[in-house]
Design a protein around this motif. Structure first.
Motif, PDB file in Angstrom:
ATOM      1  N   THR A 323      47.593  31.045  52.024  1.00 20.26           N
ATOM      2  CA  THR A 323      48.988  31.145  52.431  1.00 20.26           C
ATOM      3  C   THR A 323      49.890  32.024  51.562  1.00 20.26           C
ATOM      4  N   GLY A 324      49.540  32.155  50.278  1.00 22.33           N
ATOM      5  CA  GLY A 324      50.437  32.904  49.389  1.00 22.33           C
ATOM      6  C   GLY A 324      49.686  33.701  48.331  1.00 22.33           C
ATOM      7  N   HIS A 325      50.313  34.735  47.830  1.00 19.86           N
ATOM      8  CA  HIS A 325      49.676  35.668  46.891  1.00 19.86           C
ATOM      9  C   HIS A 325      49.510  35.085  45.487  1.00 19.86           C
ATOM     10  N   GLY A 326      48.408  35.443  44.844  1.00 17.71           N
ATOM     11  CA  GLY A 326      48.142  34.960  43.491  1.00 17.71           C
ATOM     12  C   GLY A 326      49.170  35.411  42.464  1.00 17.71           C
ATOM     13  N   LEU A 327      49.798  36.552  42.701  1.00 19.52           N
ATOM     14  CA  LEU A 327      50.756  37.070  41.709  1.00 19.52           C
ATOM     15  C   LEU A 327      52.044  36.251  41.660  1.00 19.52           C
ATOM     16  N   LYS A 328      52.215  35.353  42.594  1.00 11.94           N
ATOM     17  CA  LYS A 328      53.404  34.487  42.577  1.00 11.94           C
ATOM     18  C   LYS A 328      53.402  33.572  41.354  1.00 11.94           C
ATOM     19  N   ASP A 329      52.213  33.215  40.886  1.00 19.78           N
ATOM     20  CA  ASP A 329      52.089  32.209  39.825  1.00 19.78           C
ATOM     21  C   ASP A 329      50.957  32.613  38.885  1.00 19.78           C
ATOM     22  N   VAL A 330      51.250  33.614  38.039  1.00 13.80           N
ATOM     23  CA  VAL A 330      50.180  34.080  37.138  1.00 13.80           C
ATOM     24  C   VAL A 330      49.969  33.105  35.984  1.00 13.80           C
ATOM     25  N   GLU A 331      50.997  32.338  35.639  1.00 17.00           N
ATOM     26  CA  GLU A 331      50.857  31.418  34.496  1.00 17.00           C
ATOM     27  C   GLU A 331      49.739  30.399  34.734  1.00 17.00           C
ATOM     28  N   THR A 332      49.756  29.790  35.916  1.00 17.91           N
ATOM     29  CA  THR A 332      48.734  28.783  36.220  1.00 17.91           C
ATOM     30  C   THR A 332      47.349  29.426  36.238  1.00 17.91           C
ATOM     31  N   ALA A 333      47.255  30.604  36.840  1.00 19.07           N
ATOM     32  CA  ALA A 333      45.950  31.273  36.938  1.00 19.07           C
ATOM     33  C   ALA A 333      45.416  31.618  35.550  1.00 19.07           C
ATOM     34  N   LEU A 334      46.305  32.121  34.685  1.00 23.63           N
ATOM     35  CA  LEU A 334      45.851  32.513  33.348  1.00 23.63           C
ATOM     36  C   LEU A 334      45.482  31.302  32.509  1.00 23.63           C
ATOM     37  N   SER A 335      46.252  30.224  32.619  1.00 21.64           N
ATOM     38  CA  SER A 335      45.886  29.064  31.802  1.00 21.64           C
ATOM     39  C   SER A 335      44.596  28.438  32.324  1.00 21.64           C
ATOM     40  N   ALA A 336      44.340  28.529  33.619  1.00 26.53           N
ATOM     41  CA  ALA A 336      43.074  28.019  34.147  1.00 26.53           C
ATOM     42  C   ALA A 336      41.906  28.892  33.698  1.00 26.53           C
ATOM     43  N   ALA A 337      42.165  30.181  33.503  1.00 24.16           N
ATOM     44  CA  ALA A 337      41.090  31.098  33.083  1.00 24.16           C
ATOM     45  C   ALA A 337      40.652  30.814  31.654  1.00 24.16           C
ATOM     46  N   GLY A 338      41.512  30.138  30.865  1.00 19.49           N
ATOM     47  CA  GLY A 338      41.155  29.766  29.495  1.00 19.49           C
ATOM     48  C   GLY A 338      41.116  30.963  28.561  1.00 19.49           C
ATOM     49  N   GLU A 339      40.348  30.828  27.496  1.00 25.06           N
ATOM     50  CA  GLU A 339      40.233  31.881  26.497  1.00 25.06           C
ATOM     51  C   GLU A 339      39.515  33.087  27.125  1.00 25.06           C
ATOM     52  N   VAL A 340      40.159  34.248  27.086  1.00 23.87           N
ATOM     53  CA  VAL A 340      39.523  35.443  27.647  1.00 23.87           C
ATOM     54  C   VAL A 340      39.157  36.366  26.491  1.00 23.87           C
ATOM     55  N   GLU A 341      37.930  36.885  26.546  1.00 23.46           N
ATOM     56  CA  GLU A 341      37.479  37.780  25.473  1.00 23.46           C
ATOM     57  C   GLU A 341      38.434  38.970  25.374  1.00 23.46           C
ATOM     58  N   LYS A 342      38.908  39.214  24.152  1.00 18.02           N
ATOM     59  CA  LYS A 342      39.868  40.312  23.985  1.00 18.02           C
ATOM     60  C   LYS A 342      39.127  41.526  23.434  1.00 18.02           C
ATOM     61  N   VAL A 343      39.080  42.584  24.193  1.00 18.61           N
ATOM     62  CA  VAL A 343      38.399  43.803  23.766  1.00 18.61           C
ATOM     63  C   VAL A 343      39.456  44.844  23.440  1.00 18.61           C
ATOM     64  N   VAL A 344      39.580  45.174  22.141  1.00 20.21           N
ATOM     65  CA  VAL A 344      40.569  46.169  21.721  1.00 20.21           C
ATOM     66  C   VAL A 344      39.812  47.315  21.053  1.00 20.21           C
ATOM     67  N   VAL A 345      40.093  48.523  21.495  1.00 24.13           N
ATOM     68  CA  VAL A 345      39.339  49.674  20.968  1.00 24.13           C
ATOM     69  C   VAL A 345      40.293  50.824  20.646  1.00 24.13           C
TER      70      VAL A 345
END
Ligand code: F0G
Length: 359
Positions: A323-345
């Motif tokens: 019914t609705g786009h994921g970008l409406k609520d990025v906070e919930t999606a990101l906190s559900a994704a948990g720790e994300v590997e950070k690749v900095v180069v």
């Protein structure tokens, strides 16, 4: 000679004969509807069915609400209304705001204080709505909105409104499904909050079948979040609670209509827990490339659980509305994704390849 291509004109012009508009109605549209119906390889494989996803986040304000709002605001403009008001968990308010300002009307939106996703709050603000945060939940907002409409010169644009304009617009999604598939599916699955959308789809499927546009009617399957499942429990929920804030509703306005749709279609309604909702949201994004907000993943979660319970016979055609786009609520999606590997180069291809393990 080939016909000249014609752009999608929005749901009023595409389905005018089915809608409560007259030649005098000023059509207020952002080109809503005509959304993608996407096959899900993932869900088809899991269920042994042919599963399609109706991606309503592709509407102009990012949710299915635009289908109903084009009708409600067009009719409000025709009636000479100046101010429209709605209660909302966030998507209705975003849609009402956009369509109202487009028509030169003033939108007032009532939302539960602190309980709507940031993207939706931003939409109401940027479209220029008068934003009112009510100390209470959606059900309290709807009470306030109705109170305003009884006593002041403002018009309600919630699907609870008896004029039925919102539902009429929303039923066009069922028309589109039949127009795309050539018939209705065996099962149509929806998340249920205030219960307007499932009511609208059933209306649409019935009207199309009665007119001979489809040969069959689908069974309507609805799913609520476990902490906000009044229809499943058969009792109002005074403190609804779920990560799927869009459907945090304890006393749905279209309760009886939804029950009628479920019964008449031979369908069913059930509840799914928050962890299953978030897992379905992640799965739909990672498997099918479709990023939806948590409430929109409720139908997917429901289908997966129904299959586990042996309730899904293979070989059927199933449509799930997201019914609705994921970008409406990025906070919930990101906190559900948990720790994300950070690749900095450093800006260097070889170093990047090393960091990615490609070398
Ligand atoms: N999905 C999303 C993303 C929603 O925003 C809503 C309802 C629903 C599902 C449920 O639809 O209420 O017709 O059963 N949102 C309303 C709002 C309550 O205010 O935006 P329903």
């Amino acid at each position: 000679m080939a016909e000249a291509p014609r752009p999608w004109r929005g749901v009023i012009e595409e389905y005018r004969q089915w809608l409560p508009v007259t030649p005098e109605t000023p059509v207020v549209t952002l080109g809503e509807g005509g959304t993608p119906l996407v096959p899900s390889a993932w869900l088809s494989e899991v269920t042994g069915c042919s599963v399609w996803v109706k991606v309503e986040g592709s509407n102009p304000t990012g949710s299915f609400k635009d289908r109903g709002m084009t009708v409600a605001v067009s009719r409000a403009a025709q009636a000479g209304v100046k101010v429209v008001v709605c209660a909302s968990t966030g998507n209705t308010s975003a849609s009402a705001a956009a369509y109202a300002v487009r028509a030169g009307l003033s939108p007032v939106v009532l939302v539960p204080e602190g309980r709507i996703a940031a993207g939706k709050l931003a939409q109401a603000i940027v479209y220029g709505a008068r934003l009112v945060q009510v100390q209470g939940n959606f059900d309290d907002c709807l009470k306030v909105a109705r109170g305003l409409c009884e006593r002041y010169p403002v018009v309600l644009v919630n699907s609870a409104n008896e004029d039925g304009f919102r539902l009429a617009g929303q039923k066009t999604a069922a028309f589109e499904v039949v127009d795309s598939l050539g018939d209705a599916p065996d099962i149509h699955i929806l998340p249920v909050g205030n219960a307007g959308n499932i009511t609208a789809y059933w209306l649409g499927y019935q009207e199309y079948a009665a007119a001979g546009r489809s040969r069959r009617l689908p069974r309507m399957w609805g799913f609520q979040a476990e902490g906000a499942a009044p229809i499943v429990r058969g009792a109002q929920v005074s403190q609804p609670e779920t990560v799927a804030t869009a459907i945090r509703v304890g006393n749905p306005a279209r309760w009886q209509d939804a029950v009628a749709a479920l019964e008449e279609s031979g369908g069913r309604i059930d509840a799914v827990p928050d962890d299953a909702i978030l897992a379905a949201q992640a799965g739909l994004a990672a498997r099918d490339g479709i990023f939806v907000e948590p409430a929109s993943a409720v139908g997917v979660a429901g289908l997966l659980r129904a299959r586990e319970a042996g309730l899904v016979d293979p070989g059927q055609t199933i449509v799930i509305t997201v019914t609705g786009h994921g970008l409406k609520d990025v906070e919930t999606a990101l906190s559900a994704a948990g720790e994300v590997e950070k690749v900095v180069v450093p800006p260097d291809a070889e170093a990047t390849a090393r960091a990615l393990g490609l070398d």
